[in-house]
Write an enzyme that holds these catalytic residues in place. Structure first.
Site, short mmCIF file in Angstrom:
data_model
loop_
_atom_site.label_atom_id
_atom_site.label_comp_id
_atom_site.label_asym_id
_atom_site.label_seq_id
_atom_site.Cartn_x
_atom_site.Cartn_y
_atom_site.Cartn_z
N CYS A 1 3.52 8.35 1.24
CA CYS A 1 4.04 7.38 2.20
C CYS A 1 4.34 6.08 1.44
O CYS A 1 3.44 5.46 0.87
CB CYS A 1 3.02 7.16 3.31
SG CYS A 1 3.58 5.99 4.57
N CYS B 1 5.99 -7.11 7.14
CA CYS B 1 7.06 -6.61 8.00
C CYS B 1 7.46 -7.70 8.98
O CYS B 1 6.63 -8.48 9.43
CB CYS B 1 6.61 -5.37 8.77
SG CYS B 1 7.96 -4.54 9.65
N GLU C 1 0.83 -1.19 0.00
CA GLU C 1 0.00 0.00 0.00
C GLU C 1 0.87 1.25 0.00
O GLU C 1 1.95 1.26 0.59
CB GLU C 1 -0.93 -0.03 1.22
CG GLU C 1 -1.87 -1.23 1.11
CD GLU C 1 -2.79 -1.40 2.30
OE1 GLU C 1 -2.91 -0.48 3.11
OE2 GLU C 1 -3.39 -2.48 2.40
N CYS D 1 5.93 -5.28 15.86
CA CYS D 1 5.45 -4.34 16.87
C CYS D 1 4.00 -4.69 17.20
O CYS D 1 3.18 -4.93 16.32
CB CYS D 1 5.55 -2.91 16.34
SG CYS D 1 7.22 -2.46 15.88
N CYS E 1 0.83 -2.72 15.65
CA CYS E 1 0.82 -2.41 14.21
C CYS E 1 0.18 -3.54 13.41
O CYS E 1 0.53 -4.71 13.57
CB CYS E 1 2.26 -2.18 13.73
SG CYS E 1 2.35 -1.82 11.96
N ASN F 1 -3.89 4.34 16.12
CA ASN F 1 -4.93 4.08 15.13
C ASN F 1 -5.36 2.64 15.31
O ASN F 1 -4.54 1.73 15.17
CB ASN F 1 -4.39 4.31 13.72
CG ASN F 1 -4.05 5.76 13.47
OD1 ASN F 1 -4.86 6.65 13.71
ND2 ASN F 1 -2.83 6.02 13.05
N GLY G 1 6.57 -2.26 6.16
CA GLY G 1 7.93 -2.75 6.16
C GLY G 1 8.90 -1.91 6.96
O GLY G 1 8.56 -0.82 7.43
N GLU G 2 10.10 -2.46 7.16
CA GLU G 2 11.15 -1.78 7.89
C GLU G 2 12.26 -1.45 6.88
O GLU G 2 12.99 -2.34 6.44
CB GLU G 2 11.66 -2.71 9.01
CG GLU G 2 12.94 -2.28 9.68
CD GLU G 2 12.98 -0.83 10.14
OE1 GLU G 2 12.05 -0.38 10.83
OE2 GLU G 2 13.95 -0.13 9.79
N SER H 1 11.28 5.19 15.66
CA SER H 1 10.05 4.85 16.37
C SER H 1 10.42 4.38 17.77
O SER H 1 10.94 3.29 17.95
CB SER H 1 9.30 3.76 15.61
OG SER H 1 8.93 4.24 14.34
N LEU H 2 10.13 5.22 18.74
CA LEU H 2 10.57 4.94 20.11
C LEU H 2 9.47 4.20 20.87
O LEU H 2 9.66 3.09 21.33
CB LEU H 2 10.91 6.27 20.78
CG LEU H 2 11.81 6.23 21.99
CD1 LEU H 2 13.11 5.49 21.71
CD2 LEU H 2 12.12 7.66 22.44
N ASN H 3 8.34 4.86 21.03
CA ASN H 3 7.11 4.21 21.53
C ASN H 3 7.11 3.80 22.99
O ASN H 3 6.09 3.35 23.51
CB ASN H 3 6.72 3.01 20.66
CG ASN H 3 6.46 3.43 19.22
OD1 ASN H 3 6.02 4.54 18.98
ND2 ASN H 3 6.76 2.57 18.28
N CYS I 1 -1.30 5.51 9.96
CA CYS I 1 -0.12 4.77 10.44
C CYS I 1 -0.54 3.48 11.11
O CYS I 1 -1.43 3.47 11.95
CB CYS I 1 0.63 5.57 11.50
SG CYS I 1 1.44 7.01 10.91
N SER J 1 11.81 6.25 8.38
CA SER J 1 11.52 5.90 9.77
C SER J 1 11.97 4.47 10.03
O SER J 1 11.67 3.57 9.26
CB SER J 1 10.01 6.03 10.02
OG SER J 1 9.71 5.64 11.34
N1 SAH Z 1 9.13 0.16 10.29
C1 SAH Z 1 9.28 1.58 10.33
C2 SAH Z 1 8.34 2.35 9.41
C3 SAH Z 1 6.90 1.91 9.35
S1 SAH Z 1 5.88 2.24 10.75
C4 SAH Z 1 9.12 2.06 11.76
O1 SAH Z 1 8.80 1.28 12.62
O2 SAH Z 1 9.39 3.24 12.01
C5 SAH Z 1 5.62 3.97 10.73
C6 SAH Z 1 5.15 4.54 12.06
O3 SAH Z 1 3.82 4.13 12.36
C7 SAH Z 1 6.01 4.10 13.23
O4 SAH Z 1 6.41 5.21 13.96
C8 SAH Z 1 5.06 3.23 14.04
O5 SAH Z 1 5.41 3.24 15.40
C9 SAH Z 1 3.72 3.87 13.75
N2 SAH Z 1 2.60 2.98 14.00
C10 SAH Z 1 2.56 1.65 13.84
N3 SAH Z 1 1.35 1.16 14.18
C11 SAH Z 1 0.59 2.21 14.53
C12 SAH Z 1 -0.76 2.37 14.97
N4 SAH Z 1 -1.57 1.32 15.08
N5 SAH Z 1 -1.19 3.61 15.25
C13 SAH Z 1 -0.39 4.68 15.12
N6 SAH Z 1 0.89 4.60 14.71
C14 SAH Z 1 1.38 3.38 14.42
#
Ligand code: SAH
Length: 370
Positions: free
Chosen positions: A127, A134, A96, A138, A141, A314, A185-186, A238-240, A357, A215
């Site tokens: 994007c 992936c 996508e 996470c 996601c 999301n 993907g990463e 992406s810290l989270n 996202c 990212s």
């Molecule tokens: N693999 C890379 C790029 C793709 S994810 C990465 O991890 O950075 C892009 C962003 O979307 C990341 O910052 C991730 O933490 C965020 N993301 C993933 N799932 C999400 C969700 N359900 N809601 C909001 N952001 C999300």
């Protein structure tokens, strides 16, 4: 037609195209014409390359080479203007790609010619996906639920951008287009193809590196490699989560590259003049969004030239977390701001069409039943 896989022209560098034209007995300057047609004009078939002699166009068209761009299989338009594309490749796999127009196209000026019809936006972001699925896993996601099917080639990444630009009738650099490698993907687990795509997008398509951001979930060795690149996009991490225990629960890759290693790479990352690192932080209700978490995050980021993008989760099927209330998001942001960490709340784009996202998966399922 033979069963042999067609060779894609899209994704080849100028040098690689030189080898191709020579195979056809053509002078090497034709490689430049091919390069400009593929990336600058974004032609859809060899027949359209009017700078090439008819005979060469025909033999190219009849050869094992194809242009190799993706086909737009489906398209979903959000009420906020976001468009989500399902892009299908030659082998039947798909990813996508999301188009996000911003601004209202008003008088504020984006360098467009006087008298040009209003188009409803000032700048737009594409994007881009880097892998089919992936591998990073996470927990919040949707893409993770797919697992990884394969890496995309450089041509398949460039092709996503070309297909969207053509569909939207947009041409950089005149039209202001930003790219974010934040789709499925990463990117840092497909590093070489990603970097090759970046160079082709800069030199061929005409999108400056300063308008691109990649990212990563935190593939530490590649952060060092990326910092050493002479030409590169901006970096987002992406810290989270603000501590190892929580981060390892949300992002299992933290067991391999923990916060100490990640933050060391971030601190040592060679930033350019006025450049900042971006840290992304998905807020999960009652999981990583407390005041204590915010204070811990501010502490972690002290002394790093960085900003934080906060994204409220999301939601999606199969994801067990909840989206925090707006007050919690604001409280989290204000704690960071008070600690002099610049923090911004990202508004979701295209949630109604599952384009936001972490939501990139739905169409893939629809397209591949079973
Ligand atoms: N693999 C890379 C790029 C793709 S994810 C990465 O991890 O950075 C892009 C962003 O979307 C990341 O910052 C991730 O933490 C965020 N993301 C993933 N799932 C999400 C969700 N359900 N809601 C909001 N952001 C999300």
């Amino acid at each position: 037609m033979s069963d042999a896989k067609p060779l894609a022209l899209l994704g080849l560098t100028l040098e690689e195209l030189r080898a191709v034209v020579e195979r056809f007995g053509q002078p090497s300057y034709r490689a430049r014409q091919l390069f400009d047609a593929l990336y600058g004009q974004r032609v859809q078939s060899a027949e359209q390359i009017s700078t090439l002699p008819l005979e060469f166009r025909r033999s190219l068209g009849a050869s094992e080479f194809s242009l190799g761009g993706p086909r737009i299989e489906r398209k979903f338009v959000s009420s906020d203007g976001t468009v989500r594309y399902l892009m299908a490749f030659a082998d039947g796999q798909s990813v996508e790609t999301v188009w996000m127009p911003e601004g209202d196209g008003g008088e504020t000026g984006d360098g467009s010619e006087a008298g040009a019809p209003p188009r409803g936006w000032d700048r737009a972001t594409v994007c881009v996906s880097s892998q089919v699925g992936c591998a990073v896993d996470c927990r919040f996601c949707l893409t993770a639920l797919l697992g990884v099917k394969r890496n995309l080639t450089a041509g398949e990444m460039v092709g996503q951008v070309s297909a969207v630009l053509n569909d939207q009738h947009v041409s950089p650099p005149e039209d202001r287009v930003n790219l974010v490698f934040m789709g499925m993907g990463e990117p840092f687990l497909n590093y070489e193809s990603f970097m090759k795509a970046v160079l082709l997008l800069i030199e061929g398509v005409g999108i400056p590196a300063s308008r691109m951001t990649v990212s990563t979930a935190g593939i530490v060795p590649r952060i060092y490699d990326f910092g050493a690149e002479p030409v590169r996009p901006k970096l987002a991490i992406s810290l989270n989560a603000p501590n190892d225990e929580l981060r390892a629960q949300l992002m299992p890759l933290n067991r391999k590259w923990n916060l100490e290693k990640l933050m060391m790479a971030a601190r040592e990352f060679p930033l350019r003049n006025r450049e900042k690192l971006t840290f992304e932080y998905v807020l999960l209700d009652q999981v990583n969004d407390s005041e204590e978490n915010a204070r811990e995050l501010a502490e972690l980021l002290q002394g790093v030239r960085a900003k934080v993008n906060l994204i409220a989760l999301n939601p999606g099927p199969g994801i067990s977390f909840a989206t925090p209330a707006e007050e919690r998001v604001e409280r989290f942001q204000s704690i960071l701001t008070a600690a002099r960490v610049p923090a911004f709340v990202r508004r979701p784009r295209g949630r109604d069409i599952y384009a936001a996202c972490g939501q990139l998966k739905r169409t893939l399922e629809l397209a591949e039943p079973g």
